[in-house]
Design a protein around this motif. Structure first.
Motif, PDB file in Angstrom:
ATOM      1  N   ARG A   7     152.653 -40.337 -73.228  1.00 14.53           N
ATOM      2  CA  ARG A   7     152.684 -41.637 -73.941  1.00 14.53           C
ATOM      3  C   ARG A   7     154.056 -41.884 -74.526  1.00 14.53           C
ATOM      4  N   SER A  31     153.167 -47.284 -61.779  1.00 10.95           N
ATOM      5  CA  SER A  31     152.124 -48.116 -62.346  1.00 10.95           C
ATOM      6  C   SER A  31     152.215 -47.980 -63.868  1.00 10.95           C
ATOM      7  N   ALA A  32     152.728 -49.036 -64.492  1.00  6.26           N
ATOM      8  CA  ALA A  32     152.958 -48.974 -65.938  1.00  6.26           C
ATOM      9  C   ALA A  32     151.763 -49.564 -66.671  1.00  6.26           C
ATOM     10  N   GLY A  33     150.983 -48.723 -67.333  1.00  2.55           N
ATOM     11  CA  GLY A  33     149.828 -49.199 -68.085  1.00  2.55           C
ATOM     12  C   GLY A  33     150.216 -49.446 -69.531  1.00  2.55           C
ATOM     13  N   GLU A  34     149.210 -49.864 -70.324  1.00  2.00           N
ATOM     14  CA  GLU A  34     149.505 -50.108 -71.728  1.00  2.00           C
ATOM     15  C   GLU A  34     149.763 -48.797 -72.462  1.00  2.00           C
ATOM     16  N   GLU A  35     148.966 -47.788 -72.079  1.00  6.02           N
ATOM     17  CA  GLU A  35     149.062 -46.504 -72.768  1.00  6.02           C
ATOM     18  C   GLU A  35     150.197 -45.645 -72.218  1.00  6.02           C
ATOM     19  N   ARG A  36     150.258 -45.583 -70.898  1.00  5.54           N
ATOM     20  CA  ARG A  36     151.243 -44.692 -70.284  1.00  5.54           C
ATOM     21  C   ARG A  36     151.523 -45.117 -68.852  1.00  5.54           C
ATOM     22  N   THR A  37     152.560 -44.510 -68.282  1.00  2.89           N
ATOM     23  CA  THR A  37     152.959 -44.831 -66.909  1.00  2.89           C
ATOM     24  C   THR A  37     152.509 -43.704 -65.989  1.00  2.89           C
TER      25      THR A  37
END
Ligand code: PEP
Ligand code: MN
Length: 337
Positions: A7, A31-37
């Motif tokens: 994170r 793939s970049a998510g809100e929490e982590r990549t």
């Protein structure tokens, strides 16, 4: 393979991971998510030491998706491999019984045993000419003379022959008379030997190392398969545990697990697992019930006089009873002998 970034990973750390993946000849899918990549690694990673990714800064976890045993695994080879053996085959519908003494001791001993196991229902003969003994003072086998006696017993009975090869330099001689080259538990990770038996082009019976995982067994099979030798038979022969009543612990779970992971046939050796002939029949029945494609059983006409592994060797009459009971189990699970 997927890299899960922490994170707290910085954009610079993510970029450094991407650069490293590309420098290693693979593609990186971010793939970049809100929490982590998370980063997908795409490409041929066979030559890659995947451990390098664990060391990258900002990487929390490396998730391996495909199995490292590309040739042994079912991912690219879903159908069962059937290994042809003269008129028989291992890995098809019938369960195959391989039987014979631990070691060839004399012409009379191997001929008497070969005829007895054939009459009882075995279709493949086993016996050691080169023996990997724990003690250097124990009988080490008759070597070349043993091979000649095995060849004679195989010729007169018409049974295919399995015998162990211990060193790469023995491979040409053993290949000349054996239908199947056995690699023993102690040599499962002898990579020079695995290359040599792979190159020989003969079927290989690969015994699981007594302290090896199933994945290590499959990686050893991969060595043989990588020589374009598709005929590997895996053998579960017991592993070391804390239990001392048995010589080893027969890992029955290896049968369904390996069946799921690999297309290679699996035979079970309850003799070296049990270490006592009285437990060999129930373990054989259990192995066939669990889906084994074959059994490897030690038989001696006079176990009390055997030069190796007498306590676990069945007398021919006991072996005949084993075959009868195993046949009933095979039929109960939709197979035959
Ligand atoms: C054998 O089959 O004779 C033998 C020595 O077995 P393992 O390598 O499983 O001990
Ligand atoms: Mn033995």
């Amino acid at each position: 393979m997927i890299l899960v970034m922490r994170r707290s990973a910085t954009p610079e750390q993510v970029q450094a991971a991407v650069d490293r993946i590309q420098a290693l000849g693979c593609q990186a899918h971010l793939s970049a998510g809100e929490e982590r990549t998370i980063i997908g690694v795409i490409g041929d990673r066979r030559q890659l030491d995947e451990g390098v990714f664990d060391l990258l800064e900002g990487v929390e976890q490396v998730v391996r998706i495909l199995k490292p045993y590309k040739l042994a695994g079912r991912d690219f080879h879903p159908l069962d491999t059937v290994v042809p053996l003269r008129e028989d085959a291992i890995g098809g519908h019938p369960v195959v019984i391989i039987a014979g003494p631990c070691v060839v001791e004399s012409r009379a001993q191997i001929l008497e045993t070969a005829w007895a196991v054939k009459e009882a229902g075995a279709s493949v003969l086993r016996g050691g000419a080169y023996k990997p003994r724990t003690s250097p003072y124990s009988f080490q086998g008759l070597g070349e003379e043993g091979l000649e006696l095995l060849a004679e017993a195989s010729a007169v009975t018409g049974m295919a022959l399995v015998t162990e090869v211990m060193a790469p330099e023995q491979v040409p001689l053993v290949s000349a008379c054996a239908d199947v080259l056995q690699v023993g538990t102690r040599n499962m990770q002898n990579y020079n030997l695995l290359h040599a038996v792979g190159e020989a082009g003969k079927p290989v019976l690969l015994k699981r190392g007594m302290m090896s995982t199933m994945e290590e067994l499959l990686m050893s099979a991969e060595y043989v398969l990588s020589h374009n030798n598709p005929h590997v038979i895996l053998c579960e022969r017991g592993i070391r545990t804390f239990e001392t009543y048995t010589r080893n612990t027969l890992d029955l779970s290896a049968i369904p697990v390996l069946k799921q992971l690999t297309h290679l046939p699996i035979v079970v050796d309850p003799s070296h697992a049990a270490g006592n002939w009285e437990w060999v029949t129930p373990l054989s029945m259990a192995a066939v019930a669990a889906g084994a494609d074959g059994l490897l059983i030690e038989v001696h006409p006079h176990p009390d006089q055997a030069l190796s592994d007498g306590p676990q060797s069945l007398r021919p009459d006991h072996f005949a009873q084993l075959v009868t009971r195993v046949r009933a189990v095979a039929q109960a699970v939709g197979r035959d002998l």
